[in-house]
Motif scaffolding. Structure first.
Motif, mmCIF file in Angstrom:
data_model
loop_
_atom_site.group_PDB
_atom_site.id
_atom_site.type_symbol
_atom_site.label_atom_id
_atom_site.label_comp_id
_atom_site.label_asym_id
_atom_site.label_seq_id
_atom_site.Cartn_x
_atom_site.Cartn_y
_atom_site.Cartn_z
ATOM 1 N N LEU A 147 0.818 -1.217 0.000
ATOM 2 C CA LEU A 147 0.000 0.000 0.000
ATOM 3 C C LEU A 147 0.851 1.265 0.000
ATOM 4 O O LEU A 147 0.313 2.370 0.106
ATOM 5 N N SER A 148 2.167 1.133 -0.120
ATOM 6 C CA SER A 148 3.060 2.288 0.004
ATOM 7 C C SER A 148 2.799 3.360 -1.051
ATOM 8 O O SER A 148 3.028 4.542 -0.798
ATOM 9 N N ASP A 149 2.306 2.989 -2.209
ATOM 10 C CA ASP A 149 2.001 3.986 -3.244
ATOM 11 C C ASP A 149 0.832 4.880 -2.850
ATOM 12 O O ASP A 149 0.625 5.932 -3.439
ATOM 13 N N HIS A 150 0.062 4.450 -1.868
ATOM 14 C CA HIS A 150 -1.136 5.182 -1.475
ATOM 15 C C HIS A 150 -0.938 6.043 -0.241
ATOM 16 O O HIS A 150 -1.885 6.635 0.257
ATOM 17 N N MET A 151 0.290 6.103 0.267
ATOM 18 C CA MET A 151 0.505 6.926 1.449
ATOM 19 C C MET A 151 1.656 7.882 1.239
ATOM 20 O O MET A 151 2.703 7.521 0.746
ATOM 21 N N ALA A 152 1.391 9.133 1.593
ATOM 22 C CA ALA A 152 2.430 10.160 1.504
ATOM 23 C C ALA A 152 3.325 10.031 2.725
ATOM 24 O O ALA A 152 2.876 9.652 3.801
ATOM 25 N N SER A 153 4.588 10.344 2.567
ATOM 26 C CA SER A 153 5.507 10.303 3.694
ATOM 27 C C SER A 153 5.264 11.516 4.577
ATOM 28 O O SER A 153 5.307 12.639 4.115
ATOM 29 N N PRO A 154 4.979 11.282 5.874
ATOM 30 C CA PRO A 154 4.728 12.425 6.749
ATOM 31 C C PRO A 154 6.030 13.137 7.085
ATOM 32 O O PRO A 154 6.926 12.560 7.672
ATOM 33 N N MET A 155 6.113 14.382 6.671
ATOM 34 C CA MET A 155 7.298 15.205 6.922
ATOM 35 C C MET A 155 8.541 14.498 6.393
ATOM 36 O O MET A 155 8.567 14.068 5.273
ATOM 37 N N ASN A 156 9.543 14.328 7.226
ATOM 38 C CA ASN A 156 10.777 13.688 6.789
ATOM 39 C C ASN A 156 11.003 12.410 7.581
ATOM 40 O O ASN A 156 12.128 12.037 7.846
ATOM 41 N N LEU A 157 9.912 11.740 7.962
ATOM 42 C CA LEU A 157 10.081 10.541 8.769
ATOM 43 C C LEU A 157 9.153 9.432 8.330
ATOM 44 O O LEU A 157 8.155 9.664 7.668
ATOM 45 N N LEU B 227 7.039 6.398 10.135
ATOM 46 C CA LEU B 227 6.543 5.858 11.395
ATOM 47 C C LEU B 227 6.155 4.403 11.194
ATOM 48 O O LEU B 227 5.482 4.073 10.212
ATOM 49 N N THR B 228 6.568 3.542 12.126
ATOM 50 C CA THR B 228 6.203 2.133 12.096
ATOM 51 C C THR B 228 5.698 1.742 13.473
ATOM 52 O O THR B 228 6.394 1.973 14.477
ATOM 53 N N ALA B 229 4.510 1.169 13.533
ATOM 54 C CA ALA B 229 3.972 0.710 14.817
ATOM 55 C C ALA B 229 4.875 -0.403 15.341
ATOM 56 O O ALA B 229 5.352 -1.252 14.578
ATOM 57 N N LEU B 230 5.130 -0.376 16.641
ATOM 58 C CA LEU B 230 5.972 -1.400 17.250
ATOM 59 C C LEU B 230 5.150 -2.667 17.486
ATOM 60 O O LEU B 230 3.991 -2.605 17.899
ATOM 61 N N SER B 231 5.766 -3.810 17.227
ATOM 62 C CA SER B 231 5.111 -5.093 17.464
ATOM 63 C C SER B 231 5.124 -5.382 18.967
ATOM 64 O O SER B 231 5.922 -4.797 19.714
ATOM 65 N N PRO B 232 4.290 -6.288 19.449
ATOM 66 C CA PRO B 232 4.327 -6.651 20.875
ATOM 67 C C PRO B 232 5.714 -7.128 21.327
ATOM 68 O O PRO B 232 6.139 -6.829 22.438
ATOM 69 N N GLN B 233 6.433 -7.829 20.445
ATOM 70 C CA GLN B 233 7.780 -8.290 20.782
ATOM 71 C C GLN B 233 8.739 -7.117 20.940
ATOM 72 O O GLN B 233 9.575 -7.104 21.832
ATOM 73 N N GLU B 234 8.629 -6.112 20.068
ATOM 74 C CA GLU B 234 9.500 -4.934 20.154
ATOM 75 C C GLU B 234 9.236 -4.133 21.429
ATOM 76 O O GLU B 234 10.149 -3.501 21.958
ATOM 77 N N ALA C 136 10.133 5.989 14.833
ATOM 78 C CA ALA C 136 10.214 7.008 13.791
ATOM 79 C C ALA C 136 11.652 7.062 13.301
ATOM 80 O O ALA C 136 12.581 7.185 14.099
ATOM 81 N N GLU C 137 11.827 6.964 11.999
ATOM 82 C CA GLU C 137 13.158 7.024 11.399
ATOM 83 C C GLU C 137 13.130 8.019 10.263
ATOM 84 O O GLU C 137 12.130 8.152 9.571
ATOM 85 N N GLY C 138 14.257 8.716 10.096
ATOM 86 C CA GLY C 138 14.307 9.666 9.004
ATOM 87 C C GLY C 138 15.585 10.463 8.982
ATOM 88 O O GLY C 138 16.565 10.139 9.663
ATOM 89 N N VAL C 139 15.546 11.517 8.193
ATOM 90 C CA VAL C 139 16.680 12.412 8.023
ATOM 91 C C VAL C 139 16.322 13.726 8.695
ATOM 92 O O VAL C 139 15.242 14.283 8.454
#
Length: 185
Positions: free
Chosen positions: A71-81, A83-90, A122-125
């Motif tokens: 689905l990445s083609d359907h979402m704009a990158s928010p700002m310069n980052l 975001l990935t939801a953390l899994s229960p293990q993380e 959150a990861e980015g430049v």
């Protein structure tokens, strides 16, 4: 391709829906291209032969679309980052954030009205200009929608107007001049 939809409300309730018919999935995925309008006031309506459910968008914290399709083609990158939801293990492992040079990796916990909490990485430049970095921090809650990736595949959309606060770990070094400096008790 099937898609699982979870609507998380500000009452900290989750309603789950599933769609496996490709023809019915297409308009759902196409609506992601207009995701900035999702929380603009018009109700969110999800219907089936059994029933129709109508959500007030003011009471929606997040909508998640879990799928093995891209689905990445359907979402704009928010700002310069990203975001990935953390899994229960993380969530069970101590977070190792880093802000080095141009790159950063931080944890952001979003707290919504009603008690729902979304834990993200959150990861980015980093923006080179201080004013741009400050604007990213201060304008976060003014955006019409924020998107994030799901660890199991798919994307989520959060309603910034339903966020009561967010916590960035490690702390942000560049703060606005009117920020208060104090340690948590």
């Amino acid at each position: 391709m099937a898609i699982n939809i979870t609507v998380i409300t500000t009452a900290n309730r989750a309603r789950r829906f599933v769609q496996a018919d490709g023809a019915a999935i297409e308009p759902i995925v196409d609506s992601l291209n207009r995701s900035s309008q999702l929380f603009a006031g018009k109700p969110l309506i999800i219907g089936s032969a059994a029933h129709t459910e109508v959500f007030s968008t003011a009471s929606v914290a997040c909508v998640e679309f879990e799928t093995d399709g891209d689905l990445s083609d359907h979402m704009a990158s928010p700002m310069n980052l990203v975001l990935t939801a953390l899994s229960p293990q993380e969530l069970t492992v101590p977070f190792e954030g880093v802000i080095e040079g141009e790159h950063f990796k931080v944890r952001i916990d979003f707290f919504f009205t009603g008690g729902y909490v979304l834990h993200t990485r959150a990861e980015g430049v980093r923006k080179a200009v201080l004013a741009e970095r400050l604007m990213n921090l201060t304008s976060f809650l003014e955006r019409p929608v924020m998107n994030y990736r799901l660890p199991q595949g798919g994307i989520g959309l959060m309603n910034p107007h339903a966020i009561s606060r967010f916590l960035v770990t490690p702390g942000v070094a560049d703060l606005p001049r009117d920020a208060w400096l104090a340690e948590p008790a």
